[in-house]
Design an enzyme around this catalytic site. Structure first.
Site, mmCIF file in Angstrom:
data_model
loop_
_atom_site.group_PDB
_atom_site.id
_atom_site.type_symbol
_atom_site.label_atom_id
_atom_site.label_comp_id
_atom_site.label_asym_id
_atom_site.label_seq_id
_atom_site.Cartn_x
_atom_site.Cartn_y
_atom_site.Cartn_z
ATOM 1 N N ILE A 76 33.256 25.636 4.889
ATOM 2 C CA ILE A 76 34.630 25.701 4.813
ATOM 3 C C ILE A 76 34.821 26.053 3.821
ATOM 4 O O ILE A 76 35.114 25.321 2.524
ATOM 5 C CB ILE A 76 34.931 24.599 5.815
ATOM 6 C CG1 ILE A 76 34.240 24.382 6.740
ATOM 7 C CG2 ILE A 76 36.642 24.221 6.072
ATOM 8 C CD1 ILE A 76 34.717 25.627 8.199
ATOM 9 N N GLY B 223 38.446 31.653 13.934
ATOM 10 C CA GLY B 223 39.942 31.606 15.032
ATOM 11 C C GLY B 223 38.950 32.123 16.191
ATOM 12 O O GLY B 223 40.009 31.423 16.800
ATOM 13 N N GLU B 224 38.350 32.333 16.011
ATOM 14 C CA GLU B 224 37.667 33.021 17.808
ATOM 15 C C GLU B 224 37.490 31.372 18.530
ATOM 16 O O GLU B 224 37.418 30.750 19.707
ATOM 17 C CB GLU B 224 36.786 33.545 18.293
ATOM 18 C CG GLU B 224 37.417 35.127 17.032
ATOM 19 C CD GLU B 224 39.175 35.421 17.435
ATOM 20 O OE1 GLU B 224 38.896 35.294 18.428
ATOM 21 O OE2 GLU B 224 39.306 36.152 16.063
ATOM 22 N N LYS C 181 41.426 22.006 5.189
ATOM 23 C CA LYS C 181 43.189 21.988 5.823
ATOM 24 C C LYS C 181 43.540 23.068 7.014
ATOM 25 O O LYS C 181 43.961 22.647 7.710
ATOM 26 C CB LYS C 181 43.575 21.490 4.605
ATOM 27 C CG LYS C 181 45.307 20.869 5.207
ATOM 28 C CD LYS C 181 46.528 20.725 3.886
ATOM 29 C CE LYS C 181 47.713 20.191 3.941
ATOM 30 N NZ LYS C 181 48.359 19.910 3.378
ATOM 31 N N GLY D 173 48.215 33.685 9.973
ATOM 32 C CA GLY D 173 48.828 31.913 10.278
ATOM 33 C C GLY D 173 47.183 32.073 9.812
ATOM 34 O O GLY D 173 47.930 30.170 9.343
ATOM 35 N N ASN E 33 38.898 25.580 3.425
ATOM 36 C CA ASN E 33 39.743 25.178 2.898
ATOM 37 C C ASN E 33 39.401 24.311 4.209
ATOM 38 O O ASN E 33 40.283 24.632 4.952
ATOM 39 C CB ASN E 33 41.599 25.795 3.090
ATOM 40 C CG ASN E 33 42.037 24.517 2.306
ATOM 41 O OD1 ASN E 33 42.558 24.010 2.691
ATOM 42 N ND2 ASN E 33 43.597 25.408 1.559
#
Lengths: 326, 746
Positions: free
Chosen positions: B636, B711-712, B640, B476, B638
């Site tokens: 970073i 993610g975490e 978005k 995802g 991306n």
């Protein structure tokens, strides 16, 4: 899920006949609850009689009442101009139920007939007197935080999940049914049953009877109304406790009032004694508190739902405050 | 010629977004192979004991049924006998249940039979006819009841350096003698991942010794290894496809029994078998975030310096696998405390094994640590942000070495401004809007910036586009999008000219997606593969064009139909000429962490979450009215998709704080929350427009891209931020999640 027969009559009489002669048959309208129950093996109907083609969807103004066809959909009813003008409490209660997608499938008749969401009823590997009489009540000594504080029995402590029905019982609605023995009218408060020794029976409908409409008498509850529903998220969850409040105000004095609760009993719980407390008094928080106190008389909690003894009156107060301020 | 715009940092749309929203993306349950069959699992209705008989007659006679497989008739799975005996296997303790191998029941709804039919409806009908008989034994499913039998994980017992061992700096349990102290217990209950896509597998034996599975997995290579081993096959005989994964949150980090069952069934019917768990089975047949009890003691000086922390945790595991997670990791390194003790234990219950759920143990641990920080700040009458600043660590107090990078103070500042922290009152219950009490809270998160080794395949195609391949999955976050951006910048090629293929175990080796490590790990491999391709093309071009011979690989420029050189547009070699020489094959590059950076520096991503909540004074309803998440996650790639990940984590944190709770009725060992009507996750109305801010400064040591992982940390610290805001609003400290209205009414 079991295999079943499926018929789709277009005439009311054919539908009633089909059900009357087959004890294992069942009507299906929106199917939003029935299909879940069949997939889980809770209900194993041998025949589904699809009534969606019957002409029972109209919402019409009658002399002294509003008549809503049993197959009118929850979503459209909640947005209907007549309903919003004349019975805004019903519109609020409908909008508080389920999700937009479900409201666009679920019918008014089906909403009244939805089964409890008690998890023991839903799990065929657990005891439940409502699903399988004689097996015991799993919730009585189990996880009963969602369960009843009024009107329960030692056979069943489940609650009725409908929001719409809480508004309808407050508004003195009448359920119109048609059956093999003809038509009859059931006052809304007599439509659902308390569990007693026969929790498998949710309502007083008889075999073969079809709900055709509900009628709501005109009343001066067009402005000061509130359906206040407390749940564990902002939307799309069953009520922990809900309250339907409707006030007729003369200045700041309460001329008449209607009050009912949801999430507390095996049926939508009308609070006539508390209504009496309100009449003739000023619409203040103190008055609402007195009414809430009377409303809670006789309530009894189980291991996990003692919070309802506090949430119940607070929700009533909040609904009355919101109604008065509307 | 025009230099392409820099892609790293751009808000590029997902390269597979269109496929996903139009339904063109094919998920594991959507492969309609010729001869496909459908399977449904039957679960046990008892929690512990033995199967005495299974009546399958009615099911076998039901229309369309091809097979009913139980432990009575299941074929021999070679790996079931040798599992655990292979010395090359990692030293795990225990292992998953071998499905249909014996009569033992170890948890409720354990698969006891699989029914295969020619349609899903027929398989489901027949599955309802299978009836098991059992000899029941006494079970235990309550961690509270099993706490006294908790034990140190075997991995820690065997290896004194294992991080699950007790940790000590300074004096043991020194908080007990502190001047100002607190001691609190916290509970994070069982939560379930429940991604939108259900667990699903399509298993296909293409030959008696060749297996292809289309599987919901976070690691195509780990899954390949598991099933190759189970069937005694060389790994190259097993192919695992997971082109699209509809969310996972950790749920697909483990090979589960349903996967083995589908492969067995495909063997028996000798046709492809499709199996998708039901939503109800997603509570029982796969893992979950384990119920965890914690106790945290803390002492501090009156001016707000922490003097000691003791943090203990007991998490649940199954009787057949020892599951552990890093519940206490954040406590050891987040604040400067001279005395610090951690003790981690697990307790075995008659349940299925847990599996890491987003943020995993760190999110559970942060609920205790960050709640306790708020409690101590309140005791000291100090603003919680100021209290954290007074105990800020400029270097890692656990390992005594510098951070590779840490911009947490910058996150604090960004977040405090955006949420309006200056409106926060020290005294709880001070802010009110009608019936709603208003409060502000914060919670900090951290997670290791892990980087492993990985490979990448790269190839120039005749039309001048570049194809990259990796076995990595995308659950995802937008992996293919980020990799395309990295490749675009490294190659100097427009992103439209790059295709990144993933989710196939035959592609270049990559780790399982999890632990916030994929951009850190696969990103550098993509970068190095791009440079290797450029160098290869430069060398090839040099044979026909002298200018290329003396050029650097960095100067090689892709143009329309040909290769040229930066600053020398006259030098050009058509792709067609090059491709004749490259023989069309892939260049494969392996990328590994270099040097001693990971030994010399502590590498972590950091986040802070600020919440504004409104709590109804009469009903206890909680609304999160503002949520601001700020992260120091290095570069970073991306903004978005990274922002999207942060928002998703924040919404998950709202669920953790306010509603997620999988409840077992311990008398039966069965869940009473088995669908989305009873197990609540946030809906749109529960989530404010989450504001996200990144510091966006590259980490100099994790990798050449400067990334640290997102993610975490997106969820770690969110639940305590909300719990702390509720305290600030109401003065009620809730230490057992979720914070439902009933708890606020007491």
């Amino acid at each position: 899920m079991n295999q079943f027969q499926y018929v789709r009559p277009t005439k009311q009489k054919a539908a009633i006949d089909a059900l009357a002669k087959d004890a294992n048959a069942q009507f299906i309208a929106g199917g939003t609850n029935l299909l879940d129950l069949m997939k889980r093996g809770v209900i194993a109907s041998q025949k589904l009689i699809d009534i969606n083609r019957l002409p029972l969807t109209k919402i019409e103004s009658q002399n002294g009442s509003l008549r809503i066809g049993a197959l009118a959909l929850n979503g459209p009813v909640a947005e209907d101009r007549l309903v919003l003008e004349r019975q805004p409490l019903l519109a609020q209660a409908l909008s508080a139920g389920a999700s937009a997608q479900l409201r666009n499938m679920a019918t008014v008749g089906g909403n009244m007939l939805q089964r409890t969401r008690c998890p023991y009823f839903y799990d065929t590997a657990m005891p439940c007197n409502k699903r399988e009489p004689g097996t015991g009540c799993g919730a009585l000594e189990g996880i009963n935080r969602m369960h009843a504080i009024f009107g329960f029995s030692d056979k069943c402590i489940a609650v009725h999940p409908s929001d719409m029905s809480v508004a309808l019982v407050a508004l003195d609605a009448t359920v119109l049914v048609s059956g093999p023995k003809g038509d009859r009218r059931i006052p809304f408060n007599d439509f659902h049953r308390l569990p007693g020794d026969t929790p498998q029976k949710d309502t007083n409908l008889e075999q073969g009877e079809l709900i055709t409409a509900v009628e709501i008498p005109d009343a001066p509850f067009t402005k000061h109304v509130s359906y206040y529903k407390v749940r564990e998220r902002a939307s799309y969850a069953f009520a922990l406790v809900s309250a339907a409040a409707a006030l007729e105000l003369d200045g700041t004095t309460i001329k008449s009032a209607r009050l009912a609760m949801g999430g507390v009993a095996h049926k939508p719980w009308r609070l006539t004694a508390a209504e009496q407390v309100l009449v003739g008094k000023p619409a203040t928080e103190e008055t609402f508190r007195q009414a809430a106190e009377v409303a809670m008389q006789g309530a009894k909690a189980f291991k996990h739902n003692a919070y309802k003894l506090k949430l119940g009156p607070n929700t009533i107060i909040q609904a009355l405050k919101t109604a008065a301020a509307a | 010629m025009k230099t392409p715009e820099k892609q790293i940092g751009a808000r590029m749309n997902r390269v597979d977004g269109r496929q996903k929203v139009t339904g063109a993306a094919t998920y594991s349950a959507e492969y309609q192979l010729p001869g496909i069959t459908y399977a449904v699992l039957v679960g046990s209705t008892i929690t512990k004991g033995r199967i005495t008989s299974i009546d399958t007659k009615a099911a076998e006679r039901a229309p369309g049924v091809l097979a009913v497989i139980t432990h009575f008739n299941s074929p021999k799975v070679p790996g079931f006998d040798t599992a655990g005996k292979d010395p090359s296997q990692p030293a795990t303790v225990g292992g998953p249940i071998k499905v249909f191998k014996d009569d033992k029941i170890r948890f409720n709804d354990q698969p006891i039979a699989i029914v295969v039919a020619d349609s899903l409806e027929r398989a489901r009908f027949a599955a309802g006819l299978v009836k098991g008989q059992y000899a029941q034994e006494k079970h235990q499913t309550s961690l509270e009841a099993a706490k006294s039998q908790a034990f140190l994980p075997t991995s820690a017992k065997k290896n004194p350096k294992h991080p699950m061992n007790d940790y000590q700096r300074g004096q043991v349990d020194a908080y007990k003698t502190g001047a100002i102290k607190l001691e609190s217990e916290y509970v994070v209950p069982t939560e379930v991942h429940q991604p939108m896509e259900l667990q699903a597998i399509t298993a296909h034996w293409e030959a008696p010794d060749r297996l292809t599975i289309y599987d919901k997995t976070q690691g195509t290579m780990a899954t390949r290894r598991d099933f190759a081993r189970e069937w005694g096959l060389p790994e190259e005989n097993v192919k695992v496809i997971a082109t699209y994964v509809g969310g996972a949150f950790g749920n697909a980090l483990h090979s589960w029994q349903h996967e083995s069952a589908a492969i067995i069934a495909a063997r028996v019917v000798n046709r492809p078998v499709k199996l998708m768990l039901t939503r109800e089975q997603m509570f029982t047949m796969v893992g979950y975030r384990p119920y965890t009890w914690q106790k945290l003691g803390m002492s501090a000086t009156p001016d707000g310096k922490i003097t000691a922390i003791t943090h203990e945790a007991i998490g649940q595991t199954s009787t057949f696998e020892e599951f552990t997670e890093s519940t206490l990791a954040q406590t050891r390194m987040m604040y400067e405390s001279p005395n610090l003790t951690t003790r981690y234990r697990i307790a075995s219950l008659d349940v299925n094994s847990p599996i890491w759920m987003r943020g995993p143990g760190e999110a559970t641990g942060a609920f205790a640590l960050e709640s306790a920080m708020d409690e101590m700040a309140h005791l000291l009458n100090i603003d919680p942000l100021e209290f954290r600043l007074r105990n800020y660590t400029e270097q890692d107090p656990e390992k005594n070495r510098p951070w590779s990078s840490k911009f947490l103070k910058e996150c604090y500042q960004l977040g405090a401004e955006r949420v309006g922290w200056n409106k926060r009152q020290l005294k709880p219950g001070s802010l009110r809007d009608g019936d709603w009490l208003i409060g502000y809270g914060m919670g900090v998160g951290t997670f290791g910036a892990h980087r492993g080794s990985s490979k990448a395949n790269i190839r120039l195609l005749p039309n001048g586009t570049v194809l990259l391949q990796s076995a990595v999955t995308d659950i995802g976050p937008g992996t293919a999008t980020a990799m395309t951006q990295i490749a675009a910048d490294t190659l100097g090629l427009a992103p439209e000219k790059i295709k990144f293929e993933l989710g196939n175990s035959n592609f270049a080796q990559a780790p399982t997606q999890g632990g916030s490590a994929i951009v850190n790990t696969v990103g550098p491999a993509v970068q190095e593969a791009c440079l290797a391709l450029k160098e290869k093309l430069r060398t090839l071009a040099a044979s026909s064009n002298a200018a290329f011979a003396s050029a650097k690989k960095e100067d090689v420029v892709f143009a329309e139909g040909y290769l040229t050189l930066n600053g020398n547009p006259a030098a050009r070699v058509p792709f067609a000429d090059l491709l004749q020489q490259v023989d069309g094959g892939f260049v494969t590059v392996e990328s590994k962490p270099q040097g001693n950076a990971s030994k010399n520096y502590s590498m972590y991503s950091f986040s802070v979450h600020f919440a504004e909540v409104r709590v109804h004074a009469l009903t206890g309803e909680v609304r999160v009215s503002k949520l601001v998440s700020c992260a120091d996650a290095g570069t970073i790639v991306n903004e978005k998709t990274a922002g999207n990940q942060m928002k998703g984590g924040a919404v998950g944190g709202i669920g953790m704080a306010l509603m997620e709770h999988a409840i077992i009725d311990d008398r039966f060992g069965r869940y009473i929350t088995k669908d989305f009507a009873d197990y609540h996750v946030p809906v749109h109305a529960d989530s404010p427009d989450v504001q996200v801010a990144f510091v966006n400064k590259p980490d100099p040591y994790v990798n050449a891209l400067g990334t640290k992982g997102i993610g975490e940390i997106a969820i770690i610290g969110v639940a305590p931020a909300i719990a702390n805001a509720i305290f600030n609003a109401t003065g009620k400290r809730i230490r057992e999640l979720p914070i439902t209205p009933d708890k606020l009414l007491v």
